[in-house]
Enzyme design. Structure first.
Site, short mmCIF file in Angstrom:
data_model
loop_
_atom_site.label_atom_id
_atom_site.label_comp_id
_atom_site.label_asym_id
_atom_site.label_seq_id
_atom_site.Cartn_x
_atom_site.Cartn_y
_atom_site.Cartn_z
N ASP A 1 5.91 0.97 11.51
CA ASP A 1 4.64 0.33 11.14
C ASP A 1 4.53 -1.11 11.61
O ASP A 1 3.49 -1.75 11.41
CB ASP A 1 4.45 0.39 9.62
CG ASP A 1 3.98 1.74 9.14
OD1 ASP A 1 3.64 2.60 9.98
OD2 ASP A 1 3.95 1.97 7.92
N ARG B 1 -8.16 -0.59 5.50
CA ARG B 1 -7.32 0.42 4.86
C ARG B 1 -5.97 -0.16 4.44
O ARG B 1 -5.34 0.35 3.51
CB ARG B 1 -7.07 1.59 5.81
CG ARG B 1 -8.27 2.48 6.08
CD ARG B 1 -7.89 3.66 6.96
NE ARG B 1 -6.66 4.28 6.45
CZ ARG B 1 -5.60 4.55 7.21
NH1 ARG B 1 -5.59 4.24 8.49
NH2 ARG B 1 -4.53 5.12 6.68
N LYS C 1 0.83 -1.20 0.00
CA LYS C 1 0.00 0.00 0.00
C LYS C 1 0.87 1.25 0.00
O LYS C 1 0.61 2.22 -0.73
CB LYS C 1 -0.91 0.02 1.23
CG LYS C 1 -1.82 1.23 1.28
CD LYS C 1 -2.44 1.46 2.64
CE LYS C 1 -1.48 2.22 3.53
NZ LYS C 1 -2.16 2.87 4.68
N ASN C 2 1.92 1.26 0.82
CA ASN C 2 2.76 2.46 0.95
C ASN C 2 3.58 2.75 -0.29
O ASN C 2 4.17 3.82 -0.41
CB ASN C 2 3.67 2.32 2.17
CG ASN C 2 2.91 2.42 3.48
OD1 ASN C 2 1.76 2.85 3.50
ND2 ASN C 2 3.53 2.01 4.56
N ARG D 1 -4.11 10.91 4.61
CA ARG D 1 -3.01 11.87 4.67
C ARG D 1 -2.16 11.86 3.39
O ARG D 1 -1.72 12.91 2.92
CB ARG D 1 -2.11 11.56 5.86
CG ARG D 1 -2.73 11.80 7.21
CD ARG D 1 -1.69 11.60 8.29
NE ARG D 1 -0.51 12.42 8.03
CZ ARG D 1 -0.38 13.69 8.39
NH1 ARG D 1 -1.36 14.28 9.04
NH2 ARG D 1 0.72 14.36 8.11
N ARG E 1 4.23 15.35 12.36
CA ARG E 1 4.40 14.57 11.16
C ARG E 1 4.79 15.54 10.05
O ARG E 1 4.22 16.61 9.93
CB ARG E 1 3.13 13.77 10.81
CG ARG E 1 2.72 12.85 11.94
CD ARG E 1 1.55 11.96 11.58
NE ARG E 1 1.91 10.95 10.60
CZ ARG E 1 1.09 9.97 10.23
NH1 ARG E 1 -0.11 9.88 10.76
NH2 ARG E 1 1.46 9.09 9.35
N PRO E 2 5.78 15.23 9.26
CA PRO E 2 6.55 16.27 8.57
C PRO E 2 5.88 16.93 7.37
O PRO E 2 6.41 16.96 6.28
CB PRO E 2 7.81 15.53 8.16
CG PRO E 2 7.40 14.10 8.05
CD PRO E 2 6.33 13.90 9.07
N ILE F 1 9.73 7.44 15.97
CA ILE F 1 9.29 8.07 14.72
C ILE F 1 8.05 8.95 14.93
O ILE F 1 8.05 10.13 14.57
CB ILE F 1 8.98 7.00 13.65
CG1 ILE F 1 10.16 6.04 13.48
CG2 ILE F 1 8.62 7.67 12.32
CD1 ILE F 1 11.43 6.67 12.97
N CYS G 1 -4.14 17.62 11.67
CA CYS G 1 -2.68 17.67 11.63
C CYS G 1 -2.18 19.08 11.88
O CYS G 1 -2.40 19.97 11.07
CB CYS G 1 -2.16 17.19 10.26
SG CYS G 1 -0.39 17.40 10.07
N LEU H 1 8.15 19.83 6.62
CA LEU H 1 9.34 19.52 5.82
C LEU H 1 8.98 19.37 4.35
O LEU H 1 9.76 19.74 3.47
CB LEU H 1 10.00 18.24 6.34
CG LEU H 1 10.48 18.27 7.80
CD1 LEU H 1 11.19 16.96 8.15
CD2 LEU H 1 11.39 19.45 8.04
#
Length: 431
Positions: free
Chosen positions: A316, A408, A22-23, A102, A131-132, A338, A126, A135
């Protein structure tokens, strides 16, 4: 709302096919916005997040089709999809869509690269400093993007087009690296990204972009160089296997005991996690088919882990490993470096009889001889599957509520565990 019922105590024996990641699939799908031609992706998992992203991309004008659908078959069941963003019809990504996932915020990069502007809602819930996302926006500013944040939206423009630049991330960020790469491939000139994320999913995205005509070097290393090109073409790409799903089922096999072959799993993507599972007492063997996990009779041993960017122990898999440690002999120390607030599963594991003490970003887990089934509630994707792992070894019946979190990120979870002997079923429309 669906629930999953599990009766613990059954060892797992059989083969579990590992789905596409998925990622990796999500940023690959978003990359379709970078070209007017068709991007064909194979091995895309049938997940709620994938389905939602299809809707989001459709809002921007991406045409979607898939192979092999038959009459009456679920429209997202096919494993090969085709995305074509010939004409981008809307550069706004509204809150009602972005708030549901997200990763959809990443559309900001290809929209800027193709259209020179984007208006994208900040992800729901958020703060800009957590969470970046900050960045990610910093990387775009380095590439010449001007932006304002107003009423929960990022208004971004690149009046002179995207310009290559040096982007130095102060901390490793997967989302920031994805975004910087997608923006830089169509920027004018040379871009250097330092402290880039090295995750396999980042490598998969860059590999696909290079097939599309991008010029990216150094992927998988902390320094990535990109020479911008004028346009990208279509391509055909197979999504890599899901290391998080593979690690999850490896821990499930270690927890319940038995002998499970994780078909298609790639051991190179799971080095630190497989090492921890081996230290805990399971036998892990790599074969041409995938990864075999066995545990017969012997108890589990407490192991300390600390999450870290790849190639370290994945955040994860932290919740899943904590579930495994709840029945290990001794005390394990699990440190989450993290994400903040990623111990929400602790209270629910405690309902099954786990002994866990929190000290800031550290969870101290004292193993117990037996867990007891109970009704529990999933709080997020990884927390939900940690409850499933614990339930496989618990005495009696466990009912996991709010399983839409599982949908998900885990394709056909009940079927995959059920074919290996687990007593697991989905309960719909509870009274």
């Amino acid at each position: 709302m669906d629930r999953i019922r599990i009766v613990g105590g059954q060892k797992l024996h059989g083969t579990i096919p590992i789905s596409g990641a998925k990622n990796a699939a999500l940023p690959l799908m978003i990359a379709s916005l970078l070209t007017r031609e068709t991007l064909s992706l194979q091995n895309v998992p049938a997940l709620a997040d994938v389905n939602m992203l299809v809707r989001i991309l459709g809002h921007h004008g991406v045409d979607y089709s898939q192979n092999g659908r038959r009459v009456g078959e679920d429209e997202h069941a096919a494993r090969a999809i085709h995305l074509c963003a010939r004409d981008i019809v809307d550069t706004t990504a509204p809150y009602e869509l972005v708030s549901k996932m997200r990763a959809s915020f990443w559309v900001i990069a290809p929209l800027l690269a193709r259209m020179g502007e984007a208006r994208v809602s900040l992800p729901g819930g958020c703060a800009i400093g957590t969470r970046p996302v900050d960045l990610l926006l910093m990387a775009l500013e380095k590439l010449g993007v001007e932006m304002e944040i107003e009423a929960g939206y990022v208004h971004a423009k690149a009046p002179k087009g995207l310009i290559g630049a040096e982007i130095a991330f102060p901390t490793v960020t997967v989302g920031g690296t994805h975004t910087a790469i997608m923006a830089a491939v169509l920027a004018k000139g040379h871009t250097v990204i330092t402290n880039a994320a090295r995750e396999p999913e980042v490598v998969d995205l860059a590999t696909c972009l290079n097939k599309m005509g991008a010029k990216i070097k150094g992927v998988g290393q902390s320094r990535v160089e990109i020479e911008g090109v004028g346009s990208l073409t279509g391509a055909y790409h197979r999504v890599l296997s899901d290391r998080i799903e593979a690690g999850t089922y490896a821990m499930a096999a270690a927890m319940a005991g038995g002998d499970v072959m994780l078909e298609g799993a790639e051991p190179d993507l799971l080095g630190s996690a497989l090492e921890a599972i081996t230290q805990a007492g399971a036998t892990v063997t790599t074969t041409n088919e995938g990864i075999r996990v066995q545990r017969n009779g012997a108890g589990l041993t407490a192991v300390d882990v600390s999450t870290a960017p790849f190639p370290g122990f994945p955040t994860d898999l932290q919740a899943q490993f904590m579930a495994l440690m709840t029945m290990a002999k001794g005390r394990s120390r699990i440190t989450e470096t993290i994400f903040e607030n990623r111990f929400m599963h602790v209270q629910e594991l405690a309902r099954l009889g786990a002994h866990i003490k929190l000290e800031g970003d550290v969870a101290l887990v004292d193993g117990v001889k037996m867990l007891q089934g109970a009704p529990v509630m999933a709080t997020d994707l990884r927390a939900s599957v940690s409850l499933v792992i614990a339930a496989l070894a618990a005495e009696g019946e466990t009912v996991v509520n709010r399983v839409y979190h599982l949908d998900r990120g885990f394709e056909h979870l009940e079927a995959k565990l059920g074919r290996c002997g687990a007593v697991v079923e989905r309960l719909s429309n509870p009274g």
